[in-house]
Design an enzyme around this catalytic site. Structure first.
Site, mmCIF file in Angstrom:
data_model
loop_
_atom_site.group_PDB
_atom_site.id
_atom_site.type_symbol
_atom_site.label_atom_id
_atom_site.label_comp_id
_atom_site.label_asym_id
_atom_site.label_seq_id
_atom_site.Cartn_x
_atom_site.Cartn_y
_atom_site.Cartn_z
ATOM 1 C CD GLU A 7 -1.275 -6.128 10.129
ATOM 2 O OE1 GLU A 7 -1.726 -5.185 10.803
ATOM 3 O OE2 GLU A 7 -1.741 -7.272 10.173
ATOM 4 C CE1 TYR A 311 -7.069 -5.328 7.063
ATOM 5 C CE2 TYR A 311 -8.914 -5.360 8.608
ATOM 6 C CZ TYR A 311 -7.641 -5.765 8.245
ATOM 7 O OH TYR A 311 -6.944 -6.607 9.057
#
Ligand SMILES: [Zn+2]
Ligand SMILES: [Zn+2]
Length: 931
Positions: A7, A311
């Site tokens: 990402e 996360y």
């Protein structure tokens, strides 16, 4: 080659390191984009979205007749790259790849970003196998597991993200355009409207209205003070709030000794350990540490990408079975938390706590790796410690309290007191963020009699609901289904940056209210949470492949058309409603001169306060330029002038509150008025009464005006105007001095230029000439170092000299030549011999004489005699014929005014030697040769 797409660059680097194990990772930079290679693998990072969705070309003109705001609803969209370099590298690598793995974050947004990457790969390599790695923390175990269990891209999940993107673009763009055009706003002043943003703003506006409309109710509470064995105890009347004053007074009067204990109930209370953190509870906990929602998320993402925590975007508050809780505890052993971890391991509760929400994508936020305070720095450590301690708390036993509830009777009036004692602190040992307040009551027995030391009747008022803090608003948004865990804090940030809301707790601005009021009146669908919540529900259905993206977008499109039916029918009203309300935003109050409105005006970078009665009324107040911050009105008003206070706000720096603009205008000009010798307190008062506040206003008046207004005679009026001109000149010189110092003295922390200038003024140094003559000690007193003082004095002298020479009439071109030859001061011109000046600068001696003559006259000094070029050339020849005299000696002799045989013959060797440094004996030799 196996291409792995992450990402972000930082996660790409970490994933490469973790997958490579002991093997060395080779980092390569290609056009600023890094790639990380080992074995046959190459990892590259995106920058989140590298493509964006926009309308097809042709829709950029806001005022187009064909492409009206409504036409955007059905406009076609295209995807275009926003990060061309990254797109190019991905496609270059894809052509060579025989396997591609998408390793973006695992949630809707991450899946969509992954799908964008998928399409970029497919465009250049239609056959390569593309799979997906899913992980919740960038730790060795998670990454290894993810790459051992590669799956496929979840197109349904990505479609949900695409749906939101499409709907947001459609709603946001068409409504923003419509409302801005209706209110005649353009450029940086557009009024943005959004699918999530507007209902959120409406909540803040509604809360403000509730607060404004709140009518406080008076009520009374009654308590008494007693004691046992010297321990004071407070007991409250069991009626709680008395809304009837008479009843409260009667109860107070009836409260009499004896006070008898009627009942004692002992009990135990369980104080449950907190549940695991999801995004919202994390933001709330972090806000107690003083971090804004946006800051908390930014830091959490950073910690995630560096492998310290899992996360941080998750809706899950239940640890999945697969999460190795003991493994995480082991990771934390040995560091700062060693003792706490050991305690938790010994006392671990059989099952960790769990919250109400359970989802399968990510686990709750938990620590993923060990860290040290030094490695993280203060803010990151604060967040990391919170995550660690919360994790420990969720594995710790509950705390238990012993509770006591006592009932008393005071001659028929019932009272009660409650106490609590912490029996075992449990999780509170490792989670100190919420305080456990004990209140230990003495041991009472029923029937026991106690004294009444005091009876206390208090009058109180009910309070309006509180404004939303950022973290509270995020909680409510979640309850209403507004936005997602990933977007809520960003939506609030947008409301702040668009100046719809301000402060924390959040308060709507006038613009924010105006937009919501207009939408509420004409198209409430936009401000109510239903529409947005419905879309979130539809997105869930898309994720489960129960509805299609097209279907949901079409439905939203139809809804938006119905909204436009209403909006377009009322376009004029909407526009004027917003314009009327926002004009108020700039109005500060009435003009002291003429009674019209005073308004803040913005003209490019300059801003000032002007009168709406202009041009008949010219009253105005200047403001610092908008580079110092945009001027806005705030709530406070000046009790003396009735004007709203003004504040300058600039992104990224603390606001500068100016206060009442007229008070500040008066204060900053009164000192200048007092510089006028005939100014008296009384005269200042009279000038102010006629709205004359500055010396420049006085200087600009006709004597007759002053006679008529402030009651002075004609002679005094002329004197005042003359003095005002003098004061203006002093101010002009001061401001020149200020600018000069700002230019020469480098800025340094704790030493502002304003401070330096102020100190110099106090020491009587008010302009550049005064500075050039100043004692270095004075500069030192003003906070300038020795070296700095020398430099400043030299610069000031240089500037003064140059000015005098220019004033005397020395042309700029020649002045440069003099300066290059080291001739800088007017004194140099008057005292250095013309032959010397000429030889140093290369300027013709006759011209030099002309300049010297001008300077001497300007300074009122005697001019030296002329020396012609012919005389100088002949003289040079004569001198060079004398044995021992070379060209260097000639130049040195020039300094003593000797330029030919005659002047040398007349010279006094002692004097010449002291000027030129040539030995006396040598000079005697030269002269004797001539004889
Ligand atoms: Zn006016
Ligand atoms: Zn004022």
């Amino acid at each position: 080659m196996h291409l792995i797409i992450a990402e972000k660059n930082i996660s790409a680097n970490r994933i490469a390191q973790l997958l490579a194990g002991n093997e060395k990772v080779k980092a390569t930079k290609d056009g600023n984009v890094s790639t990380y290679s080992f074995d046959t693998k190459t990892v590259v990072g995106l920058k989140g979205h590298v493509v964006e969705v926009d309308f097809e070309p042709g829709y950029t003109n806001w005022r187009s007749e064909v492409h009206t705001p409504r036409s955007l609803i059905d406009a076609g969209t295209i995807k275009k790259p926003t990060e061309k370099k990254i797109v190019n590298i991905i496609q270059k690598l894809s052509k060579k790849a025989d396997l591609v793995t998408i390793a973006t974050d695992y949630d809707t947004e991450g899946e969509l970003i992954g799908k964008e990457a998928y399409e970029l790969v497919r465009a250049v390599n239609p056959r390569v196998k593309i799979n997906r790695a899913r992980f919740s923390a960038i730790t060795p175990a998670e990454i290894r597991a993810a790459f051992e269990n590669l799956t496929d891209l979840d197109f349904a999940l990505a479609a949900a993200g695409e749906t939101r993107q499409a709907v947001d673009l459609m709603w946001g763009a068409s409504l923003t355009r419509f409302i801005s055009l209706a209110a005649r706003r353009g450029g940086t002043n557009i009024l943005s409207v959004g699918r999530v943003q507007s209902p959120t703003l409406a909540m803040i506006v509604n809360r403000e209205r509730e607060i404004e409309n709140f009518v406080p109710q008076t009520y009374w509470t009654l308590s008494l003070a007693t004691e046992k064995d010297g321990v004071p105890v407070e007991a409250r009347h069991t009626a709680g709030r008395f809304t009837d004053h008479d009843a409260a007074l009667a109860a107070e009067a009836g409260t009499k000794e004896p006070l008898v204990v009627t009942d004692v109930k002992e009990g135990q209370k369980n104080d449950r350990a907190p549940a695991p953190l999801d995004t919202t509870t994390f933001i709330v906990a972090a806000s107690r540490l003083g971090l804004s929602a946006a800051n908390a998320m930014r830091i959490a993402e950073d910690l995630y990408m560096n492998g310290y925590i899992s996360y941080p975007r998750t809706d899950n508050t239940v640890y999945p079975k697969s999460l190795n809780l003991n493994g995480i505890l082991e990771t934390l052993r040995g560091g700062v938390f060693d003792k706490d971890v050991a305690w938790v391991q010994q006392h671990q509760r059989p099952v960790p706590t769990r919250g109400k929400k359970e989802s399968t994508d990510h686990p709750p936020i938990h620590p993923a790796g060990a860290a040290t305070r030094e490695a993280l720095g203060p803010d990151r450590w604060k967040v990391y410690e919170l995550v660690v301690r919360r994790f420990l708390a969720t594995l710790s036993p509950d705390a238990t309290w012993a509770t006591t509830k006592c009932l008393f009777d005071a001659s028929g009036q019932p009272y009660t007191a409650t106490g609590g004692r912490l029996l075992s602190p449990g999780w509170r040992r490792v989670y100190p963020y919420s305080e456990a307040k004990e209140n230990i009551l003495p041991v009472f027995a029923p029937g026991e009699r106690l004294p009444i030391n005091n009876v206390n009747l208090e009058e109180k008022q009910t309070q309006p609901p509180a404004r939303y803090s950022q973290s509270r608003l995020i909680q409510v948004m979640e309850e209403l289904g507004l936005g997602t865990k990933s977007t809520r804090h960003e939506v609030i940030g947008k409301l702040v940056s668009r100046r719809y809301v301000e402060g924390n707790p959040l308060r709507p601005t006038l613009v924010g209210r105006a937009v919501i009021d207009a939408l509420d009146n004409h198209a409430e669908t936009i401000t109510e949470p239903e529409m947005t919540r419905t879309l979130e529900e539809h997105m869930q259905l898309i994720k489960q492949s129960q509805r299609s993206r097209e279907d949901v977008v079409t439905e939203s499109r139809e809804m938006l058309h119905r909204v436009f039916d209403k909006l377009e029918a009322h376009e004029k009203e909407i526009g004027s409603e917003i314009m009327e309300q926002t004009a108020e935003e700039h109005t500060l109050g009435t003009c002291p001169v003429c009674g019209h409105d005073l308004r803040i005006r913005h003209l490019g970078v300059s801003q000032f306060i002007g009168c709406t009665g202009y041009p008949e009324c010219r009253f105005n107040i200047s403001l610092p330029g908008s580079t110092w911050g945009r001027a806005i009105r705030i709530e406070e008003t000046c009790p003396e002038h009735g004007l709203a206070h003004v504040r300058l706000i600039r992104k990224g720096s603390p606001p500068w509150t100016i206060g009442c603009p007229l008070c500040s205008h008066i204060a900053s000009n009164v000192e200048a008025l007092r510089m006028m010798p005939s100014m008296t307190d009384d005269l200042v008062q009279r000038l102010h009464a006629h709205h004359i506040y500055t010396v420049s206003e006085i200087a600009g008046k006709q004597p007759g005006d002053l006679v008529a207004t402030v009651g002075v005679d004609a002679k005094e009026a002329e004197q005042l105007i003359h003095e005002a001109e003098g004061a203006l000149e002093v101010l002009r010189r001061r401001s020149e001095l200020r600018k000069f110092i700002r230019k020469v003295v480098p800025p340094r922390k704790g030493r502002s230029h304003a401070k330096i200038t102020k100190s110099l003024l106090e020491q009587g140094i008010g302009d550049i000439p005064a500075l050039s003559r100043a004692d270095p000690a004075a500069l030192k007193k003003a906070g300038i170092s020795d070296a700095g003082a020398t430099e400043l004095l030299e610069a000031a002298r240089g500037l003064c000299n140059e000015r005098t020479l220019r004033e005397a009439g020395v042309p700029a071109v020649s002045l440069k030549k003099y300066q290059a030859g080291g001739v800088a001061s007017p004194d140099d011109f008057c005292y250095l011999p013309i032959p010397y000046l000429s030889s140093k600068t290369g300027i013709n001696p006759e011209t030099v004489h002309k300049h010297v003559d001008m300077v001497c006259k300007h300074l009122g000094r005697k001019s030296p005699a002329k020396v012609t070029r012919a005389a100088l050339e002949r003289g040079q020849k004569e001198l060079l014929e004398v044995p021992g005299i070379g060209e260097t000696t000639v130049e040195r002799l020039y300094l003593a005014g000797i330029y030919d045989a005659a002047t040398l013959q007349e010279a006094d060797p002692g004097e010449v030697s002291s000027i030129t440094g040539i030995a006396k004996t040598k000079l005697h030799d030269y002269i004797s040769h001539l004889k």
